[in-house]
Design an enzyme around this catalytic site. Structure first.
Site, PDB file in Angstrom:
ATOM      1  N   ARG A 232      48.374  31.068  44.815  1.00  0.00           N
ATOM      2  CA  ARG A 232      47.688  29.933  45.423  1.00  0.00           C
ATOM      3  C   ARG A 232      48.697  29.119  46.226  1.00  0.00           C
ATOM      4  NH1 ARG A 232      43.789  32.303  44.834  1.00  0.00           N
ATOM      5  NH2 ARG A 232      41.852  31.800  43.750  1.00  0.00           N
ATOM      6  N   ASP A 256      50.627  34.963  51.412  1.00  0.00           N
ATOM      7  CA  ASP A 256      49.213  35.288  51.612  1.00  0.00           C
ATOM      8  C   ASP A 256      48.369  34.026  51.446  1.00  0.00           C
ATOM      9  OD1 ASP A 256      46.991  37.093  52.015  1.00  0.00           O
ATOM     10  OD2 ASP A 256      46.529  36.768  49.892  1.00  0.00           O
ATOM     11  N   GLU A 261      45.755  25.612  53.688  1.00  0.00           N
ATOM     12  CA  GLU A 261      45.010  26.675  54.386  1.00  0.00           C
ATOM     13  C   GLU A 261      43.522  26.300  54.501  1.00  0.00           C
ATOM     14  OE1 GLU A 261      45.729  30.115  51.913  1.00  0.00           O
ATOM     15  OE2 GLU A 261      44.084  29.647  50.568  1.00  0.00           O
ATOM     16  N   HIS A 293      44.981  34.945  53.193  1.00  0.00           N
ATOM     17  CA  HIS A 293      44.442  34.997  51.830  1.00  0.00           C
ATOM     18  C   HIS A 293      43.581  36.250  51.676  1.00  0.00           C
ATOM     19  CE1 HIS A 293      43.399  32.323  48.193  1.00  0.00           C
ATOM     20  NE2 HIS A 293      43.179  33.587  47.873  1.00  0.00           N
TER      21      HIS A 293
HETATM   22  P1  NAD Z   1      46.191  35.893  34.591  1.00  0.00           P
HETATM   23  O1  NAD Z   1      45.435  34.780  33.972  1.00  0.00           O
HETATM   24  O2  NAD Z   1      46.007  37.279  34.070  1.00  0.00           O
HETATM   25  O3  NAD Z   1      47.754  35.561  34.513  1.00  0.00           O
HETATM   26  C1  NAD Z   1      48.303  34.310  34.827  1.00  0.00           C
HETATM   27  C2  NAD Z   1      49.597  34.180  34.039  1.00  0.00           C
HETATM   28  O4  NAD Z   1      50.260  32.991  34.491  1.00  0.00           O
HETATM   29  C3  NAD Z   1      49.381  34.037  32.514  1.00  0.00           C
HETATM   30  O5  NAD Z   1      50.130  35.025  31.828  1.00  0.00           O
HETATM   31  C4  NAD Z   1      49.890  32.633  32.220  1.00  0.00           C
HETATM   32  O6  NAD Z   1      50.499  32.523  30.938  1.00  0.00           O
HETATM   33  C5  NAD Z   1      50.910  32.458  33.339  1.00  0.00           C
HETATM   34  N1  NAD Z   1      51.321  31.072  33.565  1.00  0.00           N
HETATM   35  C6  NAD Z   1      50.631  29.918  33.345  1.00  0.00           C
HETATM   36  N2  NAD Z   1      51.415  28.867  33.664  1.00  0.00           N
HETATM   37  C7  NAD Z   1      52.599  29.365  34.075  1.00  0.00           C
HETATM   38  C8  NAD Z   1      53.828  28.775  34.517  1.00  0.00           C
HETATM   39  N3  NAD Z   1      53.983  27.445  34.584  1.00  0.00           N
HETATM   40  N4  NAD Z   1      54.842  29.585  34.866  1.00  0.00           N
HETATM   41  C9  NAD Z   1      54.711  30.932  34.805  1.00  0.00           C
HETATM   42  N5  NAD Z   1      53.586  31.550  34.383  1.00  0.00           N
HETATM   43  C10 NAD Z   1      52.551  30.760  34.025  1.00  0.00           C
HETATM   44  O7  NAD Z   1      45.871  35.803  36.150  1.00  0.00           O
HETATM   45  P2  NAD Z   1      46.040  36.961  37.226  1.00  0.00           P
HETATM   46  O8  NAD Z   1      44.827  37.798  37.270  1.00  0.00           O
HETATM   47  O9  NAD Z   1      47.366  37.615  37.039  1.00  0.00           O
HETATM   48  O10 NAD Z   1      46.025  36.080  38.586  1.00  0.00           O
HETATM   49  C11 NAD Z   1      47.060  35.144  38.861  1.00  0.00           C
HETATM   50  C12 NAD Z   1      46.646  34.255  40.026  1.00  0.00           C
HETATM   51  O11 NAD Z   1      46.611  35.023  41.230  1.00  0.00           O
HETATM   52  C13 NAD Z   1      45.222  33.695  39.920  1.00  0.00           C
HETATM   53  O12 NAD Z   1      45.194  32.498  39.168  1.00  0.00           O
HETATM   54  C14 NAD Z   1      44.811  33.472  41.344  1.00  0.00           C
HETATM   55  O13 NAD Z   1      45.025  32.122  41.717  1.00  0.00           O
HETATM   56  C15 NAD Z   1      45.749  34.368  42.155  1.00  0.00           C
HETATM   57  N6  NAD Z   1      45.013  35.395  42.926  1.00  0.00           N
HETATM   58  C16 NAD Z   1      45.182  35.459  44.274  1.00  0.00           C
HETATM   59  C17 NAD Z   1      44.528  36.443  45.007  1.00  0.00           C
HETATM   60  C18 NAD Z   1      44.707  36.594  46.498  1.00  0.00           C
HETATM   61  O14 NAD Z   1      43.895  37.259  47.151  1.00  0.00           O
HETATM   62  N7  NAD Z   1      45.729  36.043  47.097  1.00  0.00           N
HETATM   63  C19 NAD Z   1      43.679  37.332  44.363  1.00  0.00           C
HETATM   64  C20 NAD Z   1      43.539  37.245  42.984  1.00  0.00           C
HETATM   65  C21 NAD Z   1      44.209  36.269  42.274  1.00  0.00           C
END
Ligand code: NAD
Length: 327
Positions: A232, A256, A261, A293
């Site tokens: 994000r 991305d 944005e 994105h």
């Molecule tokens: P997930 O919930 O499986 O994993 C997120 C991880 O982040 C968890 O293990 C959590 O413990 C960890 N976390 C929380 N706070 C943290 C911190 N301060 N420091 C380090 N780690 C921390 O989520 P995911 O499926 O892996 O997705 C991650 C993020 O990717 C989503 O929240 C979403 O915003 C983003 N995303 C972006 C796109 C895109 O198209 N650009 C697509 C999908 C997801």
């Protein structure tokens, strides 16, 4: 059962048709975001399906509850556009999507390689028949340390992909995953900042992670660090990125998602002047690769996003099952 789907792109329509027939629900498709002006379209629906541009704040939750909606399902993994506390207060269930993390993970690896191999200036030069090599020398991952912040579904898959390149992998997550620890070394953030040549972010946007990459944290990183953000935009302070790219403290960026944005992404703005100064300025640097994105955007993910929301709403209402419930 009836669902109103908003922010529906043309490429999602076939998946919506297939999924609504498969699970036997009626889905009305709307191209526009769910907004105060059109919330009436959800009247009489059990659930609404949205993407990330529909801002579901407390007032919208009230409006949805008032027209009888019971479930809000976002076709995204991130859910920072939804007020979960307001949903809990009004008894509205919120679901997110759990499509396979591979698309975003592969995109992240692509960004790392594009920046390390100076792909953007190489492409620019080739377009004008300048086939010189000066300034385009790259670096090999096997000689580098990659720091992965957030080792949930996507971060863990990035690490799995990176193991084939022979790089050293450091990881940070408040909830370490023993499976990840087989391939990466969990360290504290100070160590990750100090020792990583490449840092990639894979955590959710929360109050606690807003601007986690800022002037102070960048100062702790190696000179020439490459930063990648496929999570994000608001995780990184845009002004701090610009200043540190100018100062050459940051050696390259793969973004991305970028703060501010907002309304730009996923829209054709070719005939407009880009009035977003931060984005307009940052995108001109040869060592900054930016996309709109779209790390999620694969055939498999789009099908799965639609299916997660349509079948998720059906399962929540009909079976009382909540596979991806977040509120
Ligand atoms: P997930 O919930 O499986 O994993 C997120 C991880 O982040 C968890 O293990 C959590 O413990 C960890 N976390 C929380 N706070 C943290 C911190 N301060 N420091 C380090 N780690 C921390 O989520 P995911 O499926 O892996 O997705 C991650 C993020 O990717 C989503 O929240 C979403 O915003 C983003 N995303 C972006 C796109 C895109 O198209 N650009 C697509 C999908 C997801």
């Amino acid at each position: 059962m009836k669902i109103a789907a908003f922010e529906v792109r043309d490429d999602e329509r076939e998946s919506f048709a297939d999924e609504s027939q498969r699970v036997g629900v009626d889905v009305e498709l709307h191209a526009e975001c769910l907004a105060p002006s059109n919330v009436g379209l959800a009247a009489g629906c059990d659930g609404v399906s949205i993407l990330g541009q529909s801002h579901i704040d407390a007032a919208m939750i009230d409006a949805l509850a008032d027209v009888g909606v019971k479930v809000v399902a976002t076709r995204t993994i991130g859910y920072n556009h939804i007020d979960l506390n307001a949903a809990k207060r009004r008894g509205i269930m919120v679901l997110n999507a759990d499509y396979a993390p591979n698309g975003v993970a592969e995109y992240t690896v692509m960004f790392i390689l594009l920046v390390l191999r100076n792909y953007k200036p190489a492409l620019w030069r080739g377009q004008v028949y300048d086939f010189s090599l000066e300034g385009l020398q790259g670096r090999e991952l096997r000689n580098l340390t990659v720091g992965v912040m957030g080792t949930g579904r996507i971060g863990a898959t990035v690490i799995q992909c990176l193991t084939g390149f022979g790089c050293r992998i450091l990881a940070y997550d408040p909830h370490p995953n023993p499976k990840v620890a087989e391939h990466a070394e969990y360290v504290d953030l100070e160590t990750l900042y100090a020792q990583s040549d490449v840092i990639t972010l894979h955590m959710p946007l929360l109050d606690s992670t807003f601007h986690i990459i800022n002037r102070e944290t960048i100062a702790k990183m190696k000179d020439g660090v490459v930063l990648v953000n496929c999570a994000r935009g608001e995780l990184m302070d845009l002004d701090a990125l610009i200043d540190n790219i100018e100062a050459e403290k940051i050696g390259g960026l793969g973004l991305d998602t970028v703060e501010t944005e907002g309304d730009l992404i996923h829209r054709d703005r070719r005939t407009d002047i880009l009035t977003n100064r931060g984005i307009a300025y940052l995108r001109q640097f040869p060592n900054v690769v930016m996309t709109q994105h779209m790390a999620f955007y694969t055939d498999a993910a789009v099908r799965s996003m639609v299916s997660c929301s349509v079948d998720g709403i059906r399962a929540a209402i009909v079976d009382g099952e909540f596979r991806t419930r977040i509120a």
